[in-house]
Design a protein around this motif. Sequence first.
Motif, PDB file in Angstrom:
ATOM      1  N   ILE A   5     116.980 -21.133  15.903  1.00  9.48           N
ATOM      2  CA  ILE A   5     116.707 -19.830  15.307  1.00  9.48           C
ATOM      3  C   ILE A   5     117.714 -19.466  14.214  1.00  9.48           C
ATOM      4  O   ILE A   5     117.384 -18.766  13.261  1.00  9.48           O
ATOM      5  CB  ILE A   5     116.633 -18.748  16.406  1.00  9.48           C
ATOM      6  CG1 ILE A   5     115.968 -17.489  15.823  1.00  9.48           C
ATOM      7  CG2 ILE A   5     117.997 -18.442  17.000  1.00  9.48           C
ATOM      8  CD1 ILE A   5     115.445 -16.545  16.842  1.00  9.48           C
ATOM      9  N   GLU A   6     118.921 -19.992  14.318  1.00 10.63           N
ATOM     10  CA  GLU A   6     119.956 -19.662  13.332  1.00 10.63           C
ATOM     11  C   GLU A   6     119.556 -20.099  11.925  1.00 10.63           C
ATOM     12  O   GLU A   6     120.063 -19.565  10.940  1.00 10.63           O
ATOM     13  CB  GLU A   6     121.291 -20.350  13.679  1.00 10.63           C
ATOM     14  CG  GLU A   6     121.913 -19.916  14.987  1.00 10.63           C
ATOM     15  CD  GLU A   6     121.293 -20.601  16.198  1.00 10.63           C
ATOM     16  OE1 GLU A   6     120.435 -21.490  16.021  1.00 10.63           O
ATOM     17  OE2 GLU A   6     121.645 -20.211  17.320  1.00 10.63           O
ATOM     18  N   ILE A  21     119.253 -12.471  11.477  1.00  7.41           N
ATOM     19  CA  ILE A  21     118.273 -12.747  12.522  1.00  7.41           C
ATOM     20  C   ILE A  21     118.787 -12.077  13.785  1.00  7.41           C
ATOM     21  O   ILE A  21     119.942 -12.262  14.175  1.00  7.41           O
ATOM     22  CB  ILE A  21     118.109 -14.261  12.741  1.00  7.41           C
ATOM     23  CG1 ILE A  21     117.582 -14.928  11.469  1.00  7.41           C
ATOM     24  CG2 ILE A  21     117.184 -14.545  13.917  1.00  7.41           C
ATOM     25  CD1 ILE A  21     117.601 -16.444  11.512  1.00  7.41           C
ATOM     26  N   ARG A  23     118.714 -11.806  17.565  1.00  4.79           N
ATOM     27  CA  ARG A  23     118.333 -12.530  18.786  1.00  4.79           C
ATOM     28  C   ARG A  23     118.210 -11.567  19.947  1.00  4.79           C
ATOM     29  O   ARG A  23     118.673 -10.430  19.887  1.00  4.79           O
ATOM     30  CB  ARG A  23     119.383 -13.580  19.104  1.00  4.79           C
ATOM     31  CG  ARG A  23     119.693 -14.482  17.935  1.00  4.79           C
ATOM     32  CD  ARG A  23     120.887 -15.330  18.225  1.00  4.79           C
ATOM     33  NE  ARG A  23     120.600 -16.258  19.298  1.00  4.79           N
ATOM     34  CZ  ARG A  23     120.919 -17.534  19.276  1.00  4.79           C
ATOM     35  NH1 ARG A  23     121.550 -18.032  18.245  1.00  4.79           N
ATOM     36  NH2 ARG A  23     120.630 -18.320  20.267  1.00  4.79           N
ATOM     37  N   TYR A  25     119.095  -9.947  23.599  1.00  3.26           N
ATOM     38  CA  TYR A  25     120.424  -9.465  24.025  1.00  3.26           C
ATOM     39  C   TYR A  25     120.319  -8.938  25.447  1.00  3.26           C
ATOM     40  O   TYR A  25     119.353  -8.251  25.796  1.00  3.26           O
ATOM     41  CB  TYR A  25     120.848  -8.332  23.095  1.00  3.26           C
ATOM     42  CG  TYR A  25     122.175  -7.664  23.437  1.00  3.26           C
ATOM     43  CD1 TYR A  25     123.370  -8.150  22.908  1.00  3.26           C
ATOM     44  CD2 TYR A  25     122.221  -6.542  24.268  1.00  3.26           C
ATOM     45  CE1 TYR A  25     124.583  -7.531  23.199  1.00  3.26           C
ATOM     46  CE2 TYR A  25     123.431  -5.917  24.558  1.00  3.26           C
ATOM     47  CZ  TYR A  25     124.609  -6.410  24.019  1.00  3.26           C
ATOM     48  OH  TYR A  25     125.808  -5.798  24.305  1.00  3.26           O
ATOM     49  N   THR A  88     114.483  -7.630  23.442  1.00  2.49           N
ATOM     50  CA  THR A  88     114.051  -8.559  22.404  1.00  2.49           C
ATOM     51  C   THR A  88     112.900  -7.955  21.615  1.00  2.49           C
ATOM     52  O   THR A  88     112.483  -6.825  21.868  1.00  2.49           O
ATOM     53  CB  THR A  88     113.694  -9.926  23.024  1.00  2.49           C
ATOM     54  OG1 THR A  88     113.508 -10.882  21.983  1.00  2.49           O
ATOM     55  CG2 THR A  88     112.441  -9.842  23.883  1.00  2.49           C
ATOM     56  N   ARG A  92     111.947 -11.448  14.831  1.00  2.00           N
ATOM     57  CA  ARG A  92     113.410 -11.326  14.879  1.00  2.00           C
ATOM     58  C   ARG A  92     114.062 -10.979  13.552  1.00  2.00           C
ATOM     59  O   ARG A  92     115.278 -10.935  13.443  1.00  2.00           O
ATOM     60  CB  ARG A  92     114.002 -12.646  15.421  1.00  2.00           C
ATOM     61  CG  ARG A  92     113.893 -12.700  16.907  1.00  2.00           C
ATOM     62  CD  ARG A  92     113.610 -14.080  17.463  1.00  2.00           C
ATOM     63  NE  ARG A  92     113.297 -13.932  18.871  1.00  2.00           N
ATOM     64  CZ  ARG A  92     112.174 -13.414  19.329  1.00  2.00           C
ATOM     65  NH1 ARG A  92     111.242 -12.991  18.498  1.00  2.00           N
ATOM     66  NH2 ARG A  92     111.971 -13.267  20.621  1.00  2.00           N
ATOM     67  N   CYS A 109     106.974 -16.342  14.953  1.00  2.00           N
ATOM     68  CA  CYS A 109     108.126 -15.990  15.781  1.00  2.00           C
ATOM     69  C   CYS A 109     107.841 -16.034  17.285  1.00  2.00           C
ATOM     70  O   CYS A 109     108.772 -16.107  18.087  1.00  2.00           O
ATOM     71  CB  CYS A 109     108.641 -14.600  15.384  1.00  2.00           C
ATOM     72  SG  CYS A 109     110.436 -14.445  15.542  1.00  2.00           S
ATOM     73  N   TYR A 112     109.722 -18.321  19.813  1.00  2.00           N
ATOM     74  CA  TYR A 112     111.055 -17.919  20.274  1.00  2.00           C
ATOM     75  C   TYR A 112     110.956 -16.930  21.433  1.00  2.00           C
ATOM     76  O   TYR A 112     111.729 -16.979  22.387  1.00  2.00           O
ATOM     77  CB  TYR A 112     111.851 -17.291  19.118  1.00  2.00           C
ATOM     78  CG  TYR A 112     112.153 -18.256  18.009  1.00  2.00           C
ATOM     79  CD1 TYR A 112     113.017 -19.329  18.206  1.00  2.00           C
ATOM     80  CD2 TYR A 112     111.562 -18.114  16.758  1.00  2.00           C
ATOM     81  CE1 TYR A 112     113.288 -20.232  17.195  1.00  2.00           C
ATOM     82  CE2 TYR A 112     111.829 -19.019  15.739  1.00  2.00           C
ATOM     83  CZ  TYR A 112     112.692 -20.070  15.960  1.00  2.00           C
ATOM     84  OH  TYR A 112     112.957 -20.978  14.959  1.00  2.00           O
ATOM     85  N   GLU A 116     112.215 -17.324  25.331  1.00  2.00           N
ATOM     86  CA  GLU A 116     113.017 -16.322  26.053  1.00  2.00           C
ATOM     87  C   GLU A 116     112.354 -15.960  27.375  1.00  2.00           C
ATOM     88  O   GLU A 116     113.012 -15.823  28.405  1.00  2.00           O
ATOM     89  CB  GLU A 116     113.163 -15.048  25.213  1.00  2.00           C
ATOM     90  CG  GLU A 116     114.176 -15.132  24.108  1.00  2.00           C
ATOM     91  CD  GLU A 116     114.279 -13.806  23.367  1.00  2.00           C
ATOM     92  OE1 GLU A 116     115.386 -13.300  23.247  1.00  2.00           O
ATOM     93  OE2 GLU A 116     113.240 -13.282  22.914  1.00  2.00           O
TER      94      GLU A 116
END
Length: 190
Positions: A5-6, A21, A23, A25, A88, A92, A109, A112, A116
């Motif tokens: 994702i970075e 971005i 992410r 948490y 989330t 993102r 997206c 991702y 999660e």
Amino acid sequence: MLIPIETCTRCPALVANRQRIVRGYGDPRARLMVVGEAPGYRGADRSGVPFTGDRSGRRLQALLIALGLSQESDPAVETPRIRDVWLTNVVRCNPPRNRNPTAAEVANCVPYLRAELEMIRPAIVATLGNFAARWAFGELLGTEPPAGIRQLHGQTWPAGDQTLVTLVHPARASNAQMAVAEKTLRKLLT
Ligand code: SF4
């Protein structure tokens, strides 16, 4: 294969607009996953933490404090100490002028978000707003939401060993709707 994702640049308009971005948490062993739409320009796109830094973030953080899921007393804290909850979004990166994400951006997206969901395995998935509800209905129930979010607000939906809760986004929720959200989540978390 999922791109790290970075380095994700799948959505050109969002890549050109985003400050960062954002992410997920929170607590990776959380029972509750809260899924919003996208990082807000004045909120998470600046702070880097979902649901912080703007009005809707403060309202969500106040809800977590009321539910005993945050150790903070101030909902304006931008790196809140939260437990048993994961925050989330469907996408993102911040869309230009906080517009709605396009169908293509959501599709880009969602892998991702799915990752999660598989990592956290929450017992409760609470969606905020129409976009998150639409994703969760498809992902967890294999169907479309039966109505708009105002009709679905505060309703719960069994999904295997998980429960879906559909809520109006705090950016647009009335105080009465926030109270319903608190009551519904409190009951599920007890
Ligand atoms: S919104 Fe998601 S898929 Fe699109 S560029 Fe950002 S991280 Fe990548």
